[in-house]
Design a protein around this motif. Structure first.
Motif, short mmCIF file in Angstrom:
data_model
loop_
_atom_site.label_atom_id
_atom_site.label_comp_id
_atom_site.label_asym_id
_atom_site.label_seq_id
_atom_site.Cartn_x
_atom_site.Cartn_y
_atom_site.Cartn_z
N ARG A 42 0.63 -12.76 12.01
CA ARG A 42 -0.49 -11.58 11.88
C ARG A 42 -0.41 -10.91 10.63
N VAL A 43 -1.42 -10.49 9.90
CA VAL A 43 -1.78 -9.63 8.86
C VAL A 43 -2.79 -8.70 9.05
N GLU A 44 -2.66 -7.36 9.05
CA GLU A 44 -3.53 -6.52 8.99
C GLU A 44 -3.63 -5.38 7.89
N ARG A 45 -4.71 -5.55 7.38
CA ARG A 45 -4.81 -4.84 6.00
C ARG A 45 -6.22 -4.43 5.87
N VAL A 46 -6.63 -3.03 5.68
CA VAL A 46 -7.79 -2.50 5.38
C VAL A 46 -7.91 -1.89 4.08
N TRP A 47 -8.47 -2.30 3.10
CA TRP A 47 -8.16 -1.80 1.67
C TRP A 47 -9.04 -0.47 1.77
N THR A 48 -8.05 0.68 1.26
CA THR A 48 -8.67 1.96 1.50
C THR A 48 -8.57 2.51 0.03
N PRO A 49 -9.81 3.00 -0.70
CA PRO A 49 -9.75 3.54 -2.07
C PRO A 49 -8.84 4.90 -1.82
N LEU A 50 -8.24 5.44 -2.88
CA LEU A 50 -7.32 6.51 -3.00
C LEU A 50 -7.95 7.79 -2.67
N SER A 51 -9.24 7.68 -3.09
CA SER A 51 -10.24 8.95 -2.84
C SER A 51 -10.61 9.07 -1.29
N GLU A 52 -10.40 8.20 -0.54
CA GLU A 52 -10.40 8.16 1.08
C GLU A 52 -9.20 8.10 1.75
N MET A 53 -7.97 8.31 1.01
CA MET A 53 -7.00 8.78 1.70
C MET A 53 -6.45 10.11 1.69
N SER A 54 -5.91 10.72 2.70
CA SER A 54 -5.39 12.20 2.91
C SER A 54 -4.72 12.41 1.63
N PRO A 55 -4.98 13.43 0.57
CA PRO A 55 -4.11 14.01 -0.20
C PRO A 55 -2.72 14.21 -0.08
N ALA A 56 -2.59 15.02 1.16
CA ALA A 56 -1.23 15.12 1.85
C ALA A 56 -0.38 13.93 1.97
N LEU A 57 -1.06 13.05 2.31
CA LEU A 57 -0.36 11.60 2.33
C LEU A 57 0.23 11.08 0.96
N VAL A 58 -0.65 11.05 0.32
CA VAL A 58 -0.34 10.37 -1.16
C VAL A 58 0.72 11.43 -1.66
N ARG A 59 0.68 12.60 -1.58
CA ARG A 59 1.38 13.54 -2.48
C ARG A 59 3.02 13.36 -1.65
N THR A 60 2.92 12.95 -0.33
CA THR A 60 4.31 13.11 0.48
C THR A 60 4.59 11.77 0.08
N VAL A 61 4.09 10.67 0.03
CA VAL A 61 4.72 9.39 -0.34
C VAL A 61 5.23 9.45 -1.63
N ILE A 62 4.80 9.86 -2.58
CA ILE A 62 5.06 10.10 -3.95
C ILE A 62 6.45 10.74 -4.07
N ALA A 63 6.49 11.88 -3.16
CA ALA A 63 7.69 12.59 -3.15
C ALA A 63 8.80 11.90 -2.44
N SER A 64 8.71 11.08 -1.59
CA SER A 64 9.45 10.49 -0.79
C SER A 64 10.06 9.14 -1.64
N GLU A 65 9.08 8.51 -2.35
CA GLU A 65 9.61 7.19 -2.97
C GLU A 65 9.69 7.37 -4.56
N ASP A 66 9.26 8.23 -5.26
CA ASP A 66 9.26 8.11 -6.64
C ASP A 66 8.79 9.62 -7.29
N ALA A 67 9.42 10.53 -7.08
CA ALA A 67 8.88 12.05 -7.45
C ALA A 67 8.61 12.24 -8.91
N SER A 68 9.34 11.22 -9.90
CA SER A 68 8.87 11.22 -11.23
C SER A 68 7.96 10.21 -11.59
N PHE A 69 7.14 9.97 -10.71
CA PHE A 69 6.05 8.81 -10.84
C PHE A 69 5.15 9.19 -11.97
#
Length: 223
Positions: A42-69
């Protein structure tokens, strides 16, 4: 024979270089997704533009994975140097993998931590960061990262599985739980977090405001 081998080597090298340019406009899939499709999983993926993602989610993932991104060119050389110095042997280095390096691995390479893969990954990550904008890079990452044990890829599938909501509606607490899943999405479950996962998410949630707007200085995000 030597000429044939050289031609094959050039083709192998050219494929990711050409695909990197193509991915400025084409939405890619990861090698892991392709592997699951080929094996009938099984593969489930719905492509979602960055503009349609929660800004809090984007910031938090960057802080967690690569704060110097937003500050490095695809490879964080200082972070890599520190990781090597802390490791007893070069094979034991576990940190310093940027979002660009993770995208490179997920799109073009194989799992694992062997030195051959890392030697290929670093120049490809530099090339990918040169070709793609930072916004496109993080958009691709958030759409190909594995976010569940049963073929869930990307933030939309991850948010729907964990909380039954789209990625656009993820709040800060939910974003932290999703972000700390990424090192091990098979065993970590944001929808049913253990005490340890909640503790990791709480620490991450405290970090995001402190690290401030520099986390996403290179991105255009809503508030």
């Amino acid at each position: 024979m030597i000429r044939l081998l050289l031609r094959l080597a050039l083709i192998v090298v050219a494929i990711p270089l050409v695909l990197s340019v193509l991915y400025t406009v084409v939405n890619p899939v990861s090698t892991l997704m392709i592997g699951r499709w080929l094996s009938g999983e099984r593969v489930e993926r719905v492509w979602t533009p960055l503009s349609e993602m929660s800004p809090a989610l984007v910031r938090t993932v960057i802080a967690s994975e690569d704060a110097s991104f937003c500050r490095h060119p695809g490879v964080d050389l200082e972070e890599m140097r520190q990781a090597i110095e802390k490791a007893d042997e070069i094979e034991e280095v576990r940190g310093a993998s940027t979002i660009s390096m993770q995208v490179t691995k997920n799109l073009f390479l194989w799992p694992g931590r062997d030195l051959i893969r890392k030697a290929i990954e670093i120049p490809l990550a530099l090339w990918l960061d040169l070709v793609l904008s930072k916004e496109r890079m993080v958009e691709i990452y958030l759409n190909i990262a594995e976010w569940g044990p049963d073929g869930e890829f990307g933030v939309e599938a991850g948010a729907q599985r964990a909380f039954g909501i789209p990625a656009a509606r993820v709040n800060a607490s939910q974003a932290a739980l999703l972000a700390v899943m990424l090192p091990n999405p098979i065993r970590r479950d944001a929808g049913k977090p253990t005490a340890n996962l909640q503790r990791l998410a709480s620490r991450l949630r405290e970090r995001v405001p402190k690290e401030g707007p520099e986390l996403v200085a290179c991105l255009s995000l809503g508030k």
